[in-house]
Structure formats: structure tokens, C-alpha cells
Design a protein around this motif. Sequence first.
Motif, PDB file in Angstrom:
ATOM      1  N   THR A  55       0.854  -1.173   0.000  1.00  0.00           N
ATOM      2  CA  THR A  55       0.000   0.000   0.000  1.00  0.00           C
ATOM      3  C   THR A  55       0.894   1.228   0.000  1.00  0.00           C
ATOM      4  N   THR A  56       0.359   2.361  -0.387  1.00  0.00           N
ATOM      5  CA  THR A  56       1.152   3.585  -0.360  1.00  0.00           C
ATOM      6  C   THR A  56       1.491   3.942   1.077  1.00  0.00           C
ATOM      7  N   MET A  57       2.762   4.177   1.315  1.00  0.00           N
ATOM      8  CA  MET A  57       3.187   4.431   2.691  1.00  0.00           C
ATOM      9  C   MET A  57       3.009   5.909   3.042  1.00  0.00           C
ATOM     10  N   ARG A  58       2.978   6.165   4.333  1.00  0.00           N
ATOM     11  CA  ARG A  58       2.727   7.532   4.808  1.00  0.00           C
ATOM     12  C   ARG A  58       3.752   8.517   4.238  1.00  0.00           C
ATOM     13  N   ALA A  59       5.003   8.116   4.226  1.00  0.00           N
ATOM     14  CA  ALA A  59       6.094   8.952   3.723  1.00  0.00           C
ATOM     15  C   ALA A  59       7.112   8.025   3.073  1.00  0.00           C
ATOM     16  N   THR A  60       8.081   8.584   2.408  1.00  0.00           N
ATOM     17  CA  THR A  60       9.163   7.753   1.891  1.00  0.00           C
ATOM     18  C   THR A  60       9.780   7.010   3.068  1.00  0.00           C
ATOM     19  N   PRO A  61       9.818   5.703   3.010  1.00  0.00           N
ATOM     20  CA  PRO A  61      10.182   4.943   4.217  1.00  0.00           C
ATOM     21  C   PRO A  61      11.689   4.792   4.420  1.00  0.00           C
ATOM     22  N   SER A  62      12.053   4.576   5.657  1.00  0.00           N
ATOM     23  CA  SER A  62      13.399   4.111   5.981  1.00  0.00           C
ATOM     24  C   SER A  62      13.438   2.604   5.730  1.00  0.00           C
ATOM     25  N   THR A  63      14.626   2.106   5.394  1.00  0.00           N
ATOM     26  CA  THR A  63      14.737   0.699   5.015  1.00  0.00           C
ATOM     27  C   THR A  63      15.955   0.078   5.681  1.00  0.00           C
ATOM     28  N   SER A  64      15.789  -1.164   6.092  1.00  0.00           N
ATOM     29  CA  SER A  64      16.908  -1.882   6.690  1.00  0.00           C
ATOM     30  C   SER A  64      16.892  -3.319   6.187  1.00  0.00           C
ATOM     31  N   PHE A  65      18.051  -3.940   6.199  1.00  0.00           N
ATOM     32  CA  PHE A  65      18.154  -5.326   5.756  1.00  0.00           C
ATOM     33  C   PHE A  65      18.980  -6.103   6.778  1.00  0.00           C
ATOM     34  N   SER A  66      18.498  -7.289   7.106  1.00  0.00           N
ATOM     35  CA  SER A  66      19.247  -8.144   8.036  1.00  0.00           C
ATOM     36  C   SER A  66      19.144  -9.586   7.572  1.00  0.00           C
ATOM     37  N   GLY A  67      20.003 -10.435   8.119  1.00  0.00           N
ATOM     38  CA  GLY A  67      20.003 -11.846   7.735  1.00  0.00           C
ATOM     39  C   GLY A  67      20.666 -12.057   6.393  1.00  0.00           C
ATOM     40  N   ALA A  68      20.251 -13.108   5.714  1.00  0.00           N
ATOM     41  CA  ALA A  68      20.881 -13.434   4.431  1.00  0.00           C
ATOM     42  C   ALA A  68      19.865 -14.045   3.485  1.00  0.00           C
ATOM     43  N   ILE A  69      20.012 -13.709   2.212  1.00  0.00           N
ATOM     44  CA  ILE A  69      19.229 -14.357   1.163  1.00  0.00           C
ATOM     45  C   ILE A  69      20.197 -14.876   0.120  1.00  0.00           C
ATOM     46  N   THR A  70      19.673 -15.682  -0.787  1.00  0.00           N
ATOM     47  CA  THR A  70      20.512 -16.229  -1.849  1.00  0.00           C
ATOM     48  C   THR A  70      20.183 -15.532  -3.158  1.00  0.00           C
ATOM     49  N   GLU A  71      21.231 -15.092  -3.852  1.00  0.00           N
ATOM     50  CA  GLU A  71      21.051 -14.476  -5.167  1.00  0.00           C
ATOM     51  C   GLU A  71      21.605 -15.435  -6.225  1.00  0.00           C
ATOM     52  N   TYR A  72      20.796 -15.674  -7.246  1.00  0.00           N
ATOM     53  CA  TYR A  72      21.211 -16.500  -8.377  1.00  0.00           C
ATOM     54  C   TYR A  72      21.427 -15.596  -9.592  1.00  0.00           C
ATOM     55  N   TYR A  73      22.342 -15.974 -10.464  1.00  0.00           N
ATOM     56  CA  TYR A  73      22.575 -15.154 -11.643  1.00  0.00           C
ATOM     57  C   TYR A  73      23.266 -15.991 -12.712  1.00  0.00           C
ATOM     58  N   HIS A  74      23.055 -15.585 -13.950  1.00  0.00           N
ATOM     59  CA  HIS A  74      23.834 -16.170 -15.035  1.00  0.00           C
ATOM     60  C   HIS A  74      23.976 -15.137 -16.146  1.00  0.00           C
ATOM     61  N   GLY A  75      24.978 -15.316 -16.953  1.00  0.00           N
ATOM     62  CA  GLY A  75      25.332 -14.269 -17.883  1.00  0.00           C
ATOM     63  C   GLY A  75      24.789 -14.441 -19.286  1.00  0.00           C
ATOM     64  N   SER A  76      24.416 -15.668 -19.677  1.00  0.00           N
ATOM     65  CA  SER A  76      23.926 -15.850 -21.037  1.00  0.00           C
ATOM     66  C   SER A  76      23.017 -17.059 -21.070  1.00  0.00           C
ATOM     67  N   ALA A  77      22.196 -17.135 -22.139  1.00  0.00           N
ATOM     68  CA  ALA A  77      21.277 -18.255 -22.275  1.00  0.00           C
ATOM     69  C   ALA A  77      22.052 -19.564 -22.336  1.00  0.00           C
TER      70      ALA A  77
END
Lengths: 502, 59
Positions: free
Chosen positions: A427-449
Motif C-alpha cells: 500500500t502507499t506508505m505515509r512517507a518515503t520509508p526508511s529501510t533496513s536489511f538483516s540476515g541473508a538471502i541467496t542471489e542466483y545469476y547467469h550471464g547468457s542463455a
Amino acid sequence: MSYIGRGIDQIDNISTLDNLSFNGSDATFNLTQNSVAFVPVSADALQIQIDGILQSGNYTVSGSTVTFDFTPSGSSVCNGIKHFGVGVMTSVSDGAVTEAKIGSSAVTEAKIASSAITTAKINNGAVTSGKIASGVIPDAVSLRPNAQPFIINGDMAVAQRSTTQNGIGDGNSGYYCIDRFRFEEGNSPAAVWTMTQESLTSGNAYNAGFTKALKMDCTTSDDASGHGDILNVIAYHSERQDAHRWKKGTSSAEKFTLAFWIKATKTGTHTVELRDSANDRAVSASYTISSSDTWEHKVIVFPLDTTGAIGTGNGKGLSIYWCLHHGGNYGSQSLQTAWAGSSTAKRYTGQVNNADNTSNNWHLTGVQLEVGEFTASTLPAFQHQSYGDNLERCQRYFWKLNTDNAPHTIVGGQAGNNSMYTVWFPTTMRATPSTSFSGAITEYYHGSAGSSNSSRSITSMNIGSNRTNGLRFYFSKAGQSGLISWTDWVDTTGKMTIEAEL
Amino acid sequence: MNIKKVEWLYDPIDSDKKISYKVTTQEDVIWFVPLDESNSDYSLVQQWVEDGNTIEEAD
């Protein structure tokens, strides 16, 4: 002209009685009909003729006797006695019975046919609240089915951050468990608290429809004898643009009725403050906790304020502060029970110390703030919202992206030396929000088909562009290649926190 | 939010554009605070600066 028609002897209930015999000494005589005692309806129902003269007003009756005001002579002759009984007239002409002929209270409920009283017979404004039986109209909510309560999460159902947080004390002003309800402290009080979203299964508040409550458990006591400016409160802050319904600062301003369920170990006087942050004006009220550790419903009326319009915009408008404990400087003068400029010394005068013992608890739920003056019996019922509606309103101020509610993946791409992602807010937030990140996630990537995926663990992020309805964030690629990337939020510890609280 | 350090954060695409504060709290939690006066954390940063602290350039 002589009478034409049926003889009166032929009319039912007109009776001819036996003639009287006079002896010159008696004035009282028995009334009989065919030698049987006869009891007339009244003296006026009799027509007595003596010596050819119709008697009138000179006799009384009692039972079956008639007593004359004079003694008829022995030579007098009773020419006849007629009795006009009830019901002589068996039919009344149409329109003949006027209002004046109907006695007061003479028309009873039995004389009014079902459905006989139509809408046209009820004057505008004639049906008052006293004529509406209790329970016929379920509650005031039925009269405002599309309205939302002013207080968001007043039933304490939503706790996005956590359901319990211990060690809350000096330097820990902030939102911890219950959405929209903030712990605030001032000037390093020694008191330490555990805040919990408490589940209710019994008690008066539960019986009133509430299953969750905010609980403050004192874990380090504070006798409040130290710094005079120490303070612990539970606060609720609203936006200015939502608060004009009280028309504060106008000649049409209305009173405020604050109601809530509260349970506290400490009995006695407690205080609560209403504050207009736009104009730095405030008013306080006290209430009494009668029974220790027992849910009690409080309904408090605050006066209206014709000074200081709250205005519009998304800034802090109307706030409520429930005092937990305070130093002497917050109560050294009489409690400010009328709206005026904020005065520290008058904010919480008389408040008992909820932090003077580690066995003390303080609980709150069912918070509602209404326009106008209400009593416990006239207060509109609490407007329960669905959990989903409640959550969405809370997410205007706070939400988080984690394994519980994030999409399985968020797809991004390479931008410069970073992998860049966009997430839209629920939903639209009251104001531009502050943001924080904690813990870990996994990022996957590849460069070509056709190339195989590579992956890495992400433990920190940066913000690209931030708006009230969405966020662009990125991770440094740190020399790794890849045109397409995506993050996996399932079964991870990663959590992104987005906050635009007041 | 108990502020320990505040750094400027620049747009990763337009490297000259300041887009946010990167705030490190006393508990070593990092918050990205937008340059928006309506944001209550932005006000805390302004107060922190008024108290004599300095916003640093990012490492």
C-alpha cells in the motif's frame, strides 16, 4: 310534532319500573321491576314523574333505593318511572365521535388494530431514542458500515515486528511488537520492560470480543526518585489529515471520547493525555483502576478545543499517551484537564508508578477514539476490522519482506556493477520509508542463455531509488558477472524492513 | 533509533546524486533513511547533526 318511530318501550335497555306508593312520611323507597329489586345505573338514568311533574335533581339512588330531597305527600301519585340503561344507542353516525368525546387514556393498545398506525401518522422527529428498545438496533456500527475506526489496530491484532521484545528501557523509544503502539521514554529511566502481544482466552476484555492485548511487564523496577524528567509512556500517533473530524480549532469543535480496556497490577489513579502536535496543545485525564490485574473498561471524555486547527498533511497530528511511570517533574502541578499549551508539570499528575515492582504488569486493548461525548452505555461499539484490513492499514507505516510474505523470487538485472531489483509496497506508505536489511538471502545469476546458474549469499544491500509506493535496491556485484539475477526469499533468514512511522 | 554514524548514500547510476542517509545505529543495524522531511528518522538525523555530529562520505 309528536315522536314518530318505535316506542321507547320497544328499545332495548329502556325499562319501565314499578310505580312508587307514597305515605306522607317516607322519603326513601325501593325500586322494583315486576316486584323484583332493580338497581339503576345512576340517578341520572332514572326518569321519575310525580303528580304529572318530571322530577330532576331532587333525588339520589343507592343500590335499589331512591331517596327524595322531600317527603312526598300521601296523596301524591307516581305517574311512572323509566330507566335508561347502557347501550341505548347501538350505532353511531359516521363522523359523529369527535376527539372531545374520547376520554384521556381511553384508547388502549387493544383498540388499535395491527398495522393500523402508518408512517404518515408519526410526526417527523417524533420517535426518540427512548422509544427504541435495547438490542433492536445492534449498535452504532450499523449506522456507519463503511467507516473505518480512527484508531488503527486498536484491538492489538497486528504485530508485524515481533510478538515479544524484552529489555526495553533507556534509549529504546520505538515500535516493538504491536503495530501503531509505540513505547517512549524520556531522560534515562531505570525501568526496563518486556513488551508482548498477549493472547486472551478469558476475562472481561475477552468477553467483550478481544483476543489480543499489548502487555508491558516490568522487569527492572524504578522508584522514580531519580531524575525528575524520567518518563515511560505507550503512545499512539495519528496523521494530521485524519484528525480534522473533531473540527479542532473551529467554533464547531467537538469533544473526544477515548475508550479502552485496561488491566494493571497497580490500582488507583492512572493518567492518559491527548496531544495536538501541530499546535503543541494538550489535555490530560485521570482514571481509576479499581481491581488489581482485572480487565476494566474505561470511557473518558476530553473537552473540545476551539483553538489550534490540526491541519492537513501526513505529519504527526493527534496523539494519545498512556503513562506508565514518571519522575516528579511530570506531575508537580494540577493535572491539565482543559486544552492549553503543553505543560510538562501538568501532564501526568497523580499517576501511580507501574514500574515500582517487577511483579507489575500493564495491559491494553480495545482502544477507540470517537467524535462527540459518550458514556459507557451510549458508546458506539468497537469497530472490529478483519485481520487483512487491519494489516493493510498498518502497512502504511511498516511492513517487512521476509520468508513469511515475500514472493518466491524477485527478479532483477545488471546495472553497472550492481544487480538491481524493484519491489512494490502493498500500500502507499505515509512517507518515503526508511529501510533496513538483516540476515541473508541467496542471489542466483547467469550471464547468457544456456549457461548454468551461479549463486551467492547476500547479507547487505544498498538503496537505489525510494518512493512511497516502491523501492529499488541493489547488491554490489563485486566483480561477478551476470546479466540476469534473482533473489530467493524462501527458507532464508533475510528480512527487509520498510518503515514510515510517526 | 540511536545513531552511531551517518554516511551519504549516492545513486548507483548517477554517482553525484545523494539519495539517502546510511545510518548505523548503536546496535550496528544499518538503516537507509530517505531525504524526506516527512520521514521521522530524517528528523532524527537532522537533530543528530544539530547536536554537533557530522555526516560522513561513504567508504
